[in-house]
Enzyme design. Structure first.
Site, PDB file in Angstrom:
ATOM      1  N   CYS A   1      13.653  11.929   5.899  1.00 27.22           N
ATOM      2  CA  CYS A   1      13.758  11.522   7.308  1.00 27.22           C
ATOM      3  C   CYS A   1      15.172  11.720   7.812  1.00 27.22           C
ATOM      4  O   CYS A   1      15.392  11.849   9.010  1.00 27.22           O
ATOM      5  CB  CYS A   1      13.332  10.072   7.454  1.00 27.22           C
ATOM      6  SG  CYS A   1      14.150   9.010   6.264  1.00 27.22           S
TER       7      CYS A   1
ATOM      8  N   GLN B   1       1.109  19.850   4.228  1.00 23.94           N
ATOM      9  CA  GLN B   1       2.509  19.893   4.688  1.00 23.94           C
ATOM     10  C   GLN B   1       3.008  21.341   4.697  1.00 23.94           C
ATOM     11  O   GLN B   1       3.734  21.748   5.607  1.00 23.94           O
ATOM     12  CB  GLN B   1       3.380  19.008   3.789  1.00 23.94           C
ATOM     13  CG  GLN B   1       4.842  18.934   4.217  1.00 23.94           C
ATOM     14  CD  GLN B   1       5.058  18.282   5.581  1.00 23.94           C
ATOM     15  OE1 GLN B   1       4.519  17.217   5.854  1.00 23.94           O
ATOM     16  NE2 GLN B   1       5.823  18.930   6.455  1.00 23.94           N
TER      17      GLN B   1
ATOM     18  N   GLU C   1      10.231   2.262  10.357  1.00 25.74           N
ATOM     19  CA  GLU C   1      11.176   3.368  10.133  1.00 25.74           C
ATOM     20  C   GLU C   1      10.361   4.642  10.204  1.00 25.74           C
ATOM     21  O   GLU C   1       9.404   4.798   9.453  1.00 25.74           O
ATOM     22  CB  GLU C   1      11.853   3.252   8.757  1.00 25.74           C
ATOM     23  CG  GLU C   1      12.853   2.125   8.650  1.00 25.74           C
ATOM     24  CD  GLU C   1      14.047   2.274   9.570  1.00 25.74           C
ATOM     25  OE1 GLU C   1      14.286   3.370  10.105  1.00 25.74           O
ATOM     26  OE2 GLU C   1      14.741   1.262   9.780  1.00 25.74           O
TER      27      GLU C   1
ATOM     28  N   GLY D   1       3.280   4.816  13.012  1.00 25.14           N
ATOM     29  CA  GLY D   1       4.144   3.700  13.419  1.00 25.14           C
ATOM     30  C   GLY D   1       3.685   3.087  14.736  1.00 25.14           C
ATOM     31  O   GLY D   1       3.699   1.857  14.896  1.00 25.14           O
TER      32      GLY D   1
ATOM     33  N   LYS E   1       0.853  -1.183   0.000  1.00 30.86           N
ATOM     34  CA  LYS E   1       0.000   0.000   0.000  1.00 30.86           C
ATOM     35  C   LYS E   1       0.891   1.236   0.000  1.00 30.86           C
ATOM     36  O   LYS E   1       1.493   1.593   1.011  1.00 30.86           O
ATOM     37  CB  LYS E   1      -0.895   0.040   1.245  1.00 30.86           C
ATOM     38  CG  LYS E   1      -1.986   1.091   1.079  1.00 30.86           C
ATOM     39  CD  LYS E   1      -2.440   1.719   2.375  1.00 30.86           C
ATOM     40  CE  LYS E   1      -1.674   2.940   2.744  1.00 30.86           C
ATOM     41  NZ  LYS E   1      -1.803   4.112   1.873  1.00 30.86           N
TER      42      LYS E   1
ATOM     43  N   GLY F   1       7.061   5.692   7.829  1.00 33.64           N
ATOM     44  CA  GLY F   1       6.143   6.827   7.888  1.00 33.64           C
ATOM     45  C   GLY F   1       6.311   7.562   9.190  1.00 33.64           C
ATOM     46  O   GLY F   1       7.393   7.551   9.798  1.00 33.64           O
ATOM     47  N   SER F   2       5.243   8.188   9.641  1.00 35.60           N
ATOM     48  CA  SER F   2       5.346   9.038  10.832  1.00 35.60           C
ATOM     49  C   SER F   2       5.324   8.201  12.116  1.00 35.60           C
ATOM     50  O   SER F   2       4.903   7.044  12.122  1.00 35.60           O
ATOM     51  CB  SER F   2       4.176  10.018  10.837  1.00 35.60           C
ATOM     52  OG  SER F   2       2.968   9.293  10.926  1.00 35.60           O
TER      53      SER F   2
ATOM     54  N   GLU G   1       9.577  16.896  14.721  1.00 34.49           N
ATOM     55  CA  GLU G   1       9.926  16.821  13.303  1.00 34.49           C
ATOM     56  C   GLU G   1       9.014  17.766  12.512  1.00 34.49           C
ATOM     57  O   GLU G   1       7.793  17.657  12.580  1.00 34.49           O
ATOM     58  CB  GLU G   1       9.745  15.387  12.793  1.00 34.49           C
ATOM     59  CG  GLU G   1      10.178  15.232  11.353  1.00 34.49           C
ATOM     60  CD  GLU G   1       9.997  13.805  10.834  1.00 34.49           C
ATOM     61  OE1 GLU G   1       8.889  13.260  10.955  1.00 34.49           O
ATOM     62  OE2 GLU G   1      10.968  13.248  10.301  1.00 34.49           O
TER      63      GLU G   1
HETATM   64  P1  NAD Z   1       2.240   8.668   7.454  1.00 39.39           P
HETATM   65  O1  NAD Z   1       2.524   7.966   8.727  1.00 39.39           O
HETATM   66  O2  NAD Z   1       1.175   9.683   7.409  1.00 39.39           O
HETATM   67  O3  NAD Z   1       1.870   7.611   6.328  1.00 39.39           O
HETATM   68  C1  NAD Z   1       2.728   6.518   6.023  1.00 39.39           C
HETATM   69  C2  NAD Z   1       1.884   5.408   5.415  1.00 39.39           C
HETATM   70  O4  NAD Z   1       1.021   4.873   6.416  1.00 39.39           O
HETATM   71  C3  NAD Z   1       0.980   5.868   4.269  1.00 39.39           C
HETATM   72  O5  NAD Z   1       0.963   4.884   3.258  1.00 39.39           O
HETATM   73  C4  NAD Z   1      -0.361   5.999   4.941  1.00 39.39           C
HETATM   74  O6  NAD Z   1      -1.440   5.890   4.054  1.00 39.39           O
HETATM   75  C5  NAD Z   1      -0.315   4.835   5.907  1.00 39.39           C
HETATM   76  N1  NAD Z   1      -1.264   4.923   7.022  1.00 39.39           N
HETATM   77  C6  NAD Z   1      -1.814   6.042   7.568  1.00 39.39           C
HETATM   78  N2  NAD Z   1      -2.673   5.712   8.553  1.00 39.39           N
HETATM   79  C7  NAD Z   1      -2.675   4.363   8.646  1.00 39.39           C
HETATM   80  C8  NAD Z   1      -3.353   3.423   9.481  1.00 39.39           C
HETATM   81  N3  NAD Z   1      -4.220   3.808  10.410  1.00 39.39           N
HETATM   82  N4  NAD Z   1      -3.105   2.111   9.301  1.00 39.39           N
HETATM   83  C9  NAD Z   1      -2.217   1.699   8.368  1.00 39.39           C
HETATM   84  N5  NAD Z   1      -1.563   2.542   7.541  1.00 39.39           N
HETATM   85  C10 NAD Z   1      -1.772   3.857   7.676  1.00 39.39           C
HETATM   86  O7  NAD Z   1       3.642   9.284   6.963  1.00 39.39           O
HETATM   87  P2  NAD Z   1       3.914  10.203   5.668  1.00 39.39           P
HETATM   88  O8  NAD Z   1       3.391  11.565   5.962  1.00 39.39           O
HETATM   89  O9  NAD Z   1       3.492   9.502   4.426  1.00 39.39           O
HETATM   90  O10 NAD Z   1       5.505  10.227   5.638  1.00 39.39           O
HETATM   91  C11 NAD Z   1       6.283  11.152   6.328  1.00 39.39           C
HETATM   92  C12 NAD Z   1       6.922  10.509   7.544  1.00 39.39           C
HETATM   93  O11 NAD Z   1       7.711   9.386   7.134  1.00 39.39           O
HETATM   94  C13 NAD Z   1       7.902  11.411   8.260  1.00 39.39           C
HETATM   95  O12 NAD Z   1       7.697  11.314   9.652  1.00 39.39           O
HETATM   96  C14 NAD Z   1       9.264  10.855   7.895  1.00 39.39           C
HETATM   97  O13 NAD Z   1      10.286  11.114   8.826  1.00 39.39           O
HETATM   98  C15 NAD Z   1       8.963   9.415   7.786  1.00 39.39           C
HETATM   99  N6  NAD Z   1       9.978   8.718   6.991  1.00 39.39           N
HETATM  100  C16 NAD Z   1      10.865   7.906   7.637  1.00 39.39           C
HETATM  101  C17 NAD Z   1      11.856   7.247   6.935  1.00 39.39           C
HETATM  102  C18 NAD Z   1      12.823   6.340   7.635  1.00 39.39           C
HETATM  103  O14 NAD Z   1      13.374   5.469   6.991  1.00 39.39           O
HETATM  104  N7  NAD Z   1      13.032   6.489   8.933  1.00 39.39           N
HETATM  105  C19 NAD Z   1      11.940   7.412   5.552  1.00 39.39           C
HETATM  106  C20 NAD Z   1      11.028   8.260   4.924  1.00 39.39           C
HETATM  107  C21 NAD Z   1      10.035   8.895   5.660  1.00 39.39           C
END
Ligand code: NAD
Length: 479
Positions: free
Chosen positions: A279, A326, A245, A228, A170, A223-224, A381
């Site tokens: 990130c 954003q 991550e 997470g 996804k 993701g965030s 962040e």
């Molecule tokens: P996000 O957490 O909003 O979304 C990430 C993914 O999770 C998306 O596909 C989203 O649709 C999905 N998601 C959202 N709610 C969910 C739920 N309830 N159940 C399951 N899946 C769900 O993050 P974002 O805004 O897409 O990305 C930005 C974040 O990602 C930043 O915090 C950034 O630091 C982090 N990031 C981390 C790394 C790393 O490797 N550490 C790399 C890139 C980005």
């Protein structure tokens, strides 16, 4: 219309999402199907059904498929890079670089499929043999963010498939285009039906099914932090394996003995490039007294030369922010920084139209000075092109400030002192440490990941990816 890939068929979704170019919001990149919960379950069932066959394919079969996908990605890097820049807003050279990275990752993991090994260990009992082998997990759910639309899907997908798992992926709602292109490439490379399924859709609906369905054996999430934590709770509740991550608040330390040009380049590169939406971006720059004023003046001077414009235009240094939400978050933090008493030394203004008059989510990179470690702009962040400078008396205080954060992804230092560089490498509380290099920008064949609130579970990428995508079996034999 770009459809979802379920059980080897391209299928319509329950809804349609419009992929908008953040450099020019009048430009529709494409329409993408949005799966619903029922379709997500169908994809999981298809992956389960495919596992028996795929998990016993020969390493050569998996090598051939992944290698072919890698070759096509590399051959099309200019075209796919253009799509990526158009949907996400990083500059064209950055986007092409990301696509090349994805291609190389597929090539690397093609080779890893051939190298899966094991161990033969002597038993403590006479006549007994012990073997340690690795097996695939089963069905892996991949949930990815918007900021690396092709590299992150690639660095999860390639090892998952290389080690014999089936996948339901996804991608982030904002950037379905690059993930769809990847699905198309894998499908045409000849993956058997059901081995890889693409379900574009909402996190709260499609993502939630991946977390809760017993048919998914493991989840790899980027993701965030907030999402997470949800992933962790849902997976722990049903004992599914997971890997997270998440965010960063990465420090870059500049010592008095640093080469000023190196320090400024590293800061501007990792703070502002890719619009600060990495990130691994450095957002806290910790500078010792002796170089502080010269450093701040040089960064502000360099910032004047940065061209904020359409991501795909030649000469653009900084593309737009990814979307309106954003941009609003970035501007909120800039306002918070001012309220907290930080000095906005340069930038920080939204730009509604680019040089050609196109409406987009542009933001001039922002530099805060005279900030303290306790300010929210130094603890949370922001995920935008915003840097805060913190003064430090000496190296020891700079190191303590660098580690004073709930995150621990990447950490950097500019210094010409071997003593301080060596000490920092050992004592920085981060998964990755850079000396005289930007905190962002990593190789594709070595482990990637962090500590503390940034990551959970085994590292991604390189040989270390096997830790997550395989499970170890210990077999005892008495002949
Ligand atoms: P996000 O957490 O909003 O979304 C990430 C993914 O999770 C998306 O596909 C989203 O649709 C999905 N998601 C959202 N709610 C969910 C739920 N309830 N159940 C399951 N899946 C769900 O993050 P974002 O805004 O897409 O990305 C930005 C974040 O990602 C930043 O915090 C950034 O630091 C982090 N990031 C981390 C790394 C790393 O490797 N550490 C790399 C890139 C980005």
């Amino acid at each position: 219309m770009h459809r979802n890939l379920i059980n080897g068929e391209w299928v319509e979704g329950a809804r349609v999402s419009r992929n908008i170019n953040p450099s020019d919001t009048r430009d529709l990149v494409g329409e993408y199907a949005q799966a619903d919960a029922a379709q997500a379950r169908q994809a999981i069932a298809a992956a389960r059904a495919a596992f028996a066959g795929w998990s016993v394919t020969t390493p050569q079969q998996r090598f051939d498929l992944l290698d072919a996908a890698g070759s096509e990605i590399l051959a099309r890097k200019a075209e796919l890079g253009d799509l990526l820049a158009r949907e996400e807003g990083k500059t064209l050279p950055e986007a092409i670089g990301e696509v090349a990275r994805a291609g190389n990752i597929f090539k690397f993991f093609a080779g890893e499929a051939l190298r899966v090994g094991g161990e033969v260990i002597g038993s403590v009992r006479p006549g007994v043999g012990v073997e340690v082998t690795r097996e695939p997990l089963g069905v892996v759910g991949l949930i990815t963010p918007w900021n690396f639309p092709i590299a992150i899907p690639a660095w999860k997908l390639a090892p998952a498939l290389a080690f014999g798992n089936c996948v339901v992926m996804k991608p982030a709602d904002l950037v379905p285009g690059s993930a769809w292109a990847l699905a198309d490439i894998l499908h045409r490379a000849g993956l058997p039906k059901g081995v890889f399924n693409l379900v574009m859709g909402r996190g709260s609906e499609v993502g939630a099914v991946l977390l809760e369905d017993q048919g998914v054996d493991a989840i790899s999430f980027t993701g965030s932090v907030a999402t997470g934590q949800r992933v962790a709770a849902a997976c722990a509740a049903r004992m599914a394996k997971f890997q997270l991550e998440m965010g960063g608040k990465n420090p870059f330390v500049v010592l008095d003995d640093a080469d000023l040009a190196v320090a400024v380049n590293c800061t501007v590169q990792s703070g502002f490039f890719s619009t600060g939406q990495r990130c691994t971006a450095s957002s806290r720059v910790i500078v010792t007294e002796g170089i502080h004023d010269r450093f701040v003046a040089a960064v502000a001077e360099k910032m004047k030369t940065l061209k904020v414009d359409d991501a795909r235009k030649a000469g653009t240094d900084i593309g737009p922010v990814v979307d309106a939400a954003q941009l609003a978050q970035d501007l909120d933090y800039i306002a918070i920084g001012r309220q907290e008493g930080a000095t906005l030394a340069a930038g920080g203004e939204a730009i509604e139209r680019n040089a050609d008059g196109a409406p987009g989510f542009y933001l001039r990179p922002a530099l805060f000075t005279e900030t303290t470690a306790q300010m929210r702009i130094n603890r949370e962040e922001i995920f935008g092109p915003v840097i805060s400078v913190i003064r430090a008396k000496n190296y020891d205080e700079a190191l303590a400030l660098a580690n004073d954060t709930p995150f621990g992804l990447s950490s950097g230092i500019a210094t010409t002192s071997l003593k301080h560089a060596s000490h920092f490498k050992r004592h920085a509380q981060a998964g990755m440490v850079m000396v005289n290099l930007p905190t962002a920008g990593v190789d594709y064949h070595v482990p990637f990941g962090g500590r503390k609130g940034s990551s959970y579970g085994p590292r991604e990428q390189g040989r270390y990816a096997a830790e997550f995508y395989t499970t170890v079996k210990t077999s005892y034999t008495q002949p």
